[in-house]
Design a protein around this motif. Structure first.
Motif, PDB file in Angstrom:
ATOM      1  N   PRO A  10      78.884  23.555  63.233  1.00 43.40           N
ATOM      2  CA  PRO A  10      78.591  23.701  61.798  1.00 43.40           C
ATOM      3  C   PRO A  10      79.744  24.278  60.978  1.00 43.40           C
ATOM      4  N   GLU A  11      80.661  24.998  61.609  1.00 43.87           N
ATOM      5  CA  GLU A  11      81.811  25.546  60.880  1.00 43.87           C
ATOM      6  C   GLU A  11      82.771  24.455  60.399  1.00 43.87           C
ATOM      7  N   ARG A  12      82.678  23.242  61.020  1.00 45.00           N
ATOM      8  CA  ARG A  12      83.550  22.117  60.640  1.00 45.00           C
ATOM      9  C   ARG A  12      82.880  21.171  59.658  1.00 45.00           C
ATOM     10  N   VAL A  13      81.578  21.341  59.433  1.00 45.69           N
ATOM     11  CA  VAL A  13      80.848  20.489  58.503  1.00 45.69           C
ATOM     12  C   VAL A  13      80.691  21.268  57.199  1.00 45.69           C
ATOM     13  N   PHE A  14      81.133  20.678  56.104  1.00 40.39           N
ATOM     14  CA  PHE A  14      81.167  21.369  54.821  1.00 40.39           C
ATOM     15  C   PHE A  14      80.196  20.744  53.823  1.00 40.39           C
ATOM     16  N   LYS A  15      79.550  21.621  53.044  1.00 41.20           N
ATOM     17  CA  LYS A  15      78.625  21.149  52.008  1.00 41.20           C
ATOM     18  C   LYS A  15      79.287  21.285  50.648  1.00 41.20           C
ATOM     19  N   THR A  16      78.867  20.421  49.752  1.00 42.52           N
ATOM     20  CA  THR A  16      79.405  20.376  48.393  1.00 42.52           C
ATOM     21  C   THR A  16      78.381  20.976  47.450  1.00 42.52           C
ATOM     22  N   LEU A  17      78.764  22.038  46.771  1.00 42.10           N
ATOM     23  CA  LEU A  17      77.866  22.723  45.841  1.00 42.10           C
ATOM     24  C   LEU A  17      78.492  22.752  44.461  1.00 42.10           C
ATOM     25  N   LEU A  18      77.675  22.523  43.450  1.00 43.68           N
ATOM     26  CA  LEU A  18      78.176  22.568  42.086  1.00 43.68           C
ATOM     27  C   LEU A  18      77.759  23.861  41.418  1.00 43.68           C
TER      28      LEU A  18
END
Length: 163
Positions: free
Chosen positions: A49-57
């Motif tokens: 999970p440390e390599r998977v990034f989420k996009t937040l506005l």
């Protein structure tokens, strides 16, 4: 990592193809009952999970901006505000985020948004050869080098994640 093209693609893959950026498409079967889109992606793809990034506005003083953090972390609003030279920001309304980016929540990609927004990537991404971000729809991630992500988004890095 080979550059993979998708028939038609999403705005994110089209933008990467146009820019000549190397990436890999990583898809999985999205479960509508999943509690966390990002953790679902990490689990389904067998990626830390440390390599998977989420996009937040976020809603900044002068409009929207993008924060990209690991899916197992939270976005530190004070840290992203400071990184952007502002006093404070707040999470953007999901409907506004969808209208602005052209993507649905859970599938918002930092790449290929309708309008280029100021973007800050958590500096932890620089510790990996590649990271994964949403490809523009639920069940689709793109794997690419952090520097290529920064180039594609015209982003900067700062420590904006909080665990």
């Amino acid at each position: 990592m080979a550059k993979k093209k998708q028939s038609g693609g999403t705005p994110a893959t089209v933008a990467l193809d146009r820019a000549g950026v190397r990436y890999a498409v990583r898809s999985y079967e999205h479960d509508p009952a999943a509690q966390s889109y990002g953790l679902e992606a990490a689990s389904a793809l067998g990626v830390d999970p440390e390599r998977v990034f989420k996009t937040l506005l976020v809603q900044a003083e002068d409009g929207l901006a993008v924060g990209i953090v690991p899916v197992d972390a939270l976005l530190d609003l004070k840290a992203i505000a400071a990184a952007m030279g502002m006093k404070k920001v707040a999470m953007a309304d999901p409907a506004l985020a969808e209208r602005s980016t052209g993507y649905v929540v859970g599938g918002i990609s930092p790449i290929g948004q309708r309008k280029a927004l100021p973007t800050v990537l958590d500096d932890s991404a620089l510790g990996f050869d590649t990271v994964l971000v949403s490809g523009g729809k639920r069940g689709l991630d793109l794997e690419l080098a952090p520097q290529d992500l920064l180039t594609a988004t015209r982003g900067t890095t700062a420590p904006i994640a909080r665990r």
